[in-house]
Design a protein around this motif. Structure first.
Motif, mmCIF file in Angstrom:
data_model
loop_
_atom_site.group_PDB
_atom_site.id
_atom_site.type_symbol
_atom_site.label_atom_id
_atom_site.label_comp_id
_atom_site.label_asym_id
_atom_site.label_seq_id
_atom_site.Cartn_x
_atom_site.Cartn_y
_atom_site.Cartn_z
ATOM 1 N N ALA A 26 0.809 -1.237 0.163
ATOM 2 C CA ALA A 26 0.024 0.052 0.182
ATOM 3 C C ALA A 26 0.878 1.326 -0.137
ATOM 4 C CB ALA A 26 -0.898 -0.054 1.123
ATOM 5 N N SER A 27 2.053 1.163 0.401
ATOM 6 C CA SER A 27 2.832 2.364 0.457
ATOM 7 C C SER A 27 3.620 2.782 -0.694
ATOM 8 C CB SER A 27 4.055 1.942 1.743
ATOM 9 O OG SER A 27 5.025 1.177 1.327
ATOM 10 N N ARG A 28 3.448 1.948 -1.793
ATOM 11 C CA ARG A 28 4.062 2.144 -2.884
ATOM 12 C C ARG A 28 2.719 2.792 -3.827
ATOM 13 N NH1 ARG A 28 6.610 -1.795 -0.657
ATOM 14 N NH2 ARG A 28 8.766 -2.187 -0.858
ATOM 15 N N TRP A 29 1.662 2.809 -3.431
ATOM 16 C CA TRP A 29 0.706 3.478 -4.256
ATOM 17 C C TRP A 29 0.927 4.770 -5.102
ATOM 18 C CZ3 TRP A 29 -4.222 1.950 -6.034
ATOM 19 C CH2 TRP A 29 -5.147 2.733 -6.212
ATOM 20 N N GLY A 30 0.568 4.847 -6.211
ATOM 21 C CA GLY A 30 0.822 6.033 -6.873
ATOM 22 C C GLY A 30 2.218 5.896 -7.646
ATOM 23 N N SER A 31 3.040 4.720 -7.359
ATOM 24 C CA SER A 31 4.514 4.762 -8.152
ATOM 25 C C SER A 31 4.466 3.555 -9.113
ATOM 26 C CB SER A 31 5.294 4.790 -7.108
ATOM 27 O OG SER A 31 5.399 3.501 -6.673
ATOM 28 N N ASP A 32 5.201 3.554 -9.944
ATOM 29 C CA ASP A 32 5.415 2.368 -10.839
ATOM 30 C C ASP A 32 5.684 0.954 -9.887
ATOM 31 O OD1 ASP A 32 4.610 3.463 -13.303
ATOM 32 O OD2 ASP A 32 6.942 3.957 -13.815
ATOM 33 N N ARG A 33 6.152 1.201 -8.860
ATOM 34 C CA ARG A 33 6.590 0.001 -8.113
ATOM 35 C C ARG A 33 5.382 -0.530 -7.603
ATOM 36 N NH1 ARG A 33 10.003 2.232 -3.302
ATOM 37 N NH2 ARG A 33 10.619 -0.059 -2.749
ATOM 38 N N TYR A 34 4.256 -0.069 -7.445
ATOM 39 C CA TYR A 34 2.995 -0.603 -7.001
ATOM 40 C C TYR A 34 2.785 -1.779 -7.890
ATOM 41 C CZ TYR A 34 -1.751 -1.005 -4.844
ATOM 42 O OH TYR A 34 -2.690 -1.594 -4.318
ATOM 43 N N ARG A 35 3.106 -1.687 -9.177
ATOM 44 C CA ARG A 35 2.835 -3.001 -10.112
ATOM 45 C C ARG A 35 3.519 -4.091 -9.588
ATOM 46 N NH1 ARG A 35 2.493 -1.194 -16.424
ATOM 47 N NH2 ARG A 35 1.564 0.821 -16.153
ATOM 48 N N ASP A 36 4.704 -3.987 -8.986
ATOM 49 C CA ASP A 36 5.645 -4.942 -8.635
ATOM 50 C C ASP A 36 5.284 -5.800 -7.348
ATOM 51 O OD1 ASP A 36 7.239 -4.836 -11.154
ATOM 52 O OD2 ASP A 36 8.325 -3.183 -10.108
ATOM 53 N N HIS A 37 3.965 -5.807 -7.152
ATOM 54 C CA HIS A 37 3.518 -6.494 -5.937
ATOM 55 C C HIS A 37 3.777 -7.810 -5.825
ATOM 56 C CE1 HIS A 37 0.066 -8.025 -7.880
ATOM 57 N NE2 HIS A 37 -0.112 -6.721 -8.695
#
Length: 222
Positions: free
Chosen positions: A114-125
């Motif tokens: 959840a802390s990566r929401w809004g960045s491309d890193r959110y895709r790498d869940h």
């Protein structure tokens, strides 16, 4: 006690790759019309939402065919942290059928993404292996996640990580939705929740809907 676990619906919010963009804009204004209304354009899987079986299964149940009471869940929090980007969640990381109380119908998986929401890193869940989804099915519990979903999301480059043998398609979705088990995605605010709580995630009553945004709210005794 209550806590909102849902993402605000707003223009330009993150969406799953290829899904419609979200816009929320004034339609009528107090200055021009004496009242205010807005126009909302969104996909059915924007923000915090629930999936209907029709999402991945052509003959699956639609969102409006489900009784409203099915969206009030007895939830159990499962803290999986720490996890690496795009890490596969194996069955052993999840409680088995004998460890899940009969009244629990939703395992809320806290991955920390959840802390990566809004960045491309959110895709790498992280994502569930099909076997992990089968373990949930054996326990009779659906899942809630603080990610785009239980299956891998394409990278910012548009593909999956073939070197990590990531499953293509939607195998974890199919396992759960094929057994009419719920999937709630893009949750937030999972830090310091109690181990057990009630989760309300009521969808719009969309005719033949494959999913719907929700206002996800946790309730527990203080």
């Amino acid at each position: 006690m209550f806590r909102d676990l849902s993402r605000p619906i707003e223009t330009g919010m993150p969406t799953y790759p290829g899904d419609p963009e979200v816009t929320l804009a004034p339609d009528a204004t107090h200055e021009a019309d004496g009242y205010a209304t807005s126009e909302l354009r969104t996909g059915t899987h924007a923000g915090t939402h629930v999936d209907a079986a029709r999402h991945t299964l052509p003959d699956g149940e639609t969102i409006d065919e489900q009784a409203v009471g099915r969206f009030a869940f007895e939830a159990r929090l499962v803290d999986l942290r720490p996890l690496e980007p795009r890490e596969a969640i194996e069955p052993e990381a999840l409680p088995g059928p004998s460890d899940v109380d009969a009244e629990v119908d939703l395992l809320v998986l806290r991955t920390g993404w959840a802390s990566r929401w809004g960045s491309d890193r959110y895709r790498d869940h992280p994502h569930l292996t099909p076997a992990a989804a089968e373990r949930c099915r054996a326990a009779g519990a659906g899942i809630g996640l603080d990610t785009f979903g239980p299956d891998p999301t394409p990278t910012a480059g548009g593909g999956l990580r073939e070197d990590d043998d990531e499953p293509a398609g939607t195998p974890a979705h199919d396992v759960l939705l094929g057994s009419s088990l719920p999937i709630v995605e893009n949750l937030c605010g999972l830090d310091d929740l109690p181990a057990r709580f009630r989760l309300y995630a009521f969808p719009f009553r969309l005719r033949d809907g494959d999913g719907s945004p929700v206002r996800a709210v946790a309730e527990w005794e203080g």
